[in-house]
Design an enzyme around this catalytic site. Structure first.
Site, short mmCIF file in Angstrom:
data_model
loop_
_atom_site.label_atom_id
_atom_site.label_comp_id
_atom_site.label_asym_id
_atom_site.label_seq_id
_atom_site.Cartn_x
_atom_site.Cartn_y
_atom_site.Cartn_z
NE ARG A 19 -1.88 -2.20 3.29
CZ ARG A 19 -2.34 -2.81 4.39
NH1 ARG A 19 -3.63 -2.74 4.69
NH2 ARG A 19 -1.53 -3.48 5.17
CG ASP A 30 3.31 6.23 2.20
OD1 ASP A 30 2.37 5.54 2.61
OD2 ASP A 30 4.36 6.42 2.84
NE ARG A 46 8.94 9.07 1.60
CZ ARG A 46 7.76 9.60 1.94
NH1 ARG A 46 6.67 8.83 2.00
NH2 ARG A 46 7.67 10.87 2.22
#
Length: 259
Positions: A50, A52, A197
């Site tokens: 899922r 972002d 990230r």
């Protein structure tokens, strides 16, 4: 009832992530809507990752159940006709009803791209994070090497994540540069919320020589989010592929195509 497997590529720029949200268009929402219209059933896909808002994919995976007679491999052709240009199916096939994209062992690979130049470029604005600070890929690679293996990645997890365990295994990290684009390619058995990230933001600190590469081990062992670097922007991140190494659901021909 049949279960259909989809391999999905998308440009996440204009979407509020993969999962359906009440306040904006999502990848899942588009797939549900178009599949329901084509198959004349109420279809709900189950996604493997899922992603972002703003994150891209070359090989995300989803499945859905249907009573339609259309052959599994033909779903991609039918669906691509009606999907927008920034979402396309790369493969479709029928799999057993017990195949679940999130409940099986996987090998996931993400790529993060950084445009490291004196000035930003319009041609690189959507898929690469721009920075004019000079980055040493040698220092970034040396720091990244400390993350390979099984570790507790709590320092590299969003404080808002709700998970039973923050232990994950990274199989490989490669930091490369071609002209002005730095690519960080990370392969592992799974990733925490914002983990890639945050790793990228931390490696950028190493690349600017804010600290020596061996300090990465202290960040890892400290298990505190505040020890790691900033969360890099979403637009530089792409889910490159998801492989199911133990899935007997894929024929040898499909397995080769899938990987």
């Amino acid at each position: 009832m049949r279960r259909i497997f989809l391999k999905i590529a998308y440009d996440g720029t204009n979407y509020h992530g993969f999962q359906v949200q009440p306040n904006g268009e999502t990848i899942e929402g588009v797939l549900n809507r178009e599949l329901s219209r084509i198959l004349k059933e109420n279809i709900t896909v189950i996604g493997a990752s899922r992603t972002d808002a703003g994150v891209h994919a070359l090989g995300n995976v989803a499945v859905f159940d249907t009573n339609a007679k259309i052959p599994g491999e033909k779903v991609a052709y039918a669906l691509n006709v009606s999907l927008p240009e920034d979402i396309k199916i790369q493969q479709s096939m029928e799999v057993p009803l017990d195949f679940h994209p999130r409940h099986q062992k996987t090998v996931k690979t993400y790529e993060y791209k950084i445009y490291n130049a004196r000035f930003p470029s319009p041609q690189h604005r959507l898929y690469e994070h721009f920075t004019y600070y000079k980055l040493s890929i040698e220092k970034m690679q040396a720091a990244a090497d400390y993350l390979i293996g099984e570790h507790d990645f709590k320092s590299f997890c969003s404080i808002h994540a709700e998970v039973e365990s923050t232990v994950r295994t990274i199989y490989d990290i490669k930091v490369t540069k071609k002209e002005e684009v730095i690519t960080i390619r990370i392969t592992g058995n799974g990733f925490l919320y914002n983990m890639v990230r945050i790793i990228v933001g931390t490696l950028m600190d190493a690349g600017q020589a804010f600290w020596k590469p061996e300090h990465m081990k202290e960040i890892l062992d400290g298990r505190e989010r505040s020890l790691a670097g900033a969360t890099a922007p979403a637009k530089g991140l792409t889910l490159a592929e998801i492989i199911y190494p133990e899935a007997a659901t894929l024929t040898e021909e499909n397995r080769q195509f899938h990987s």
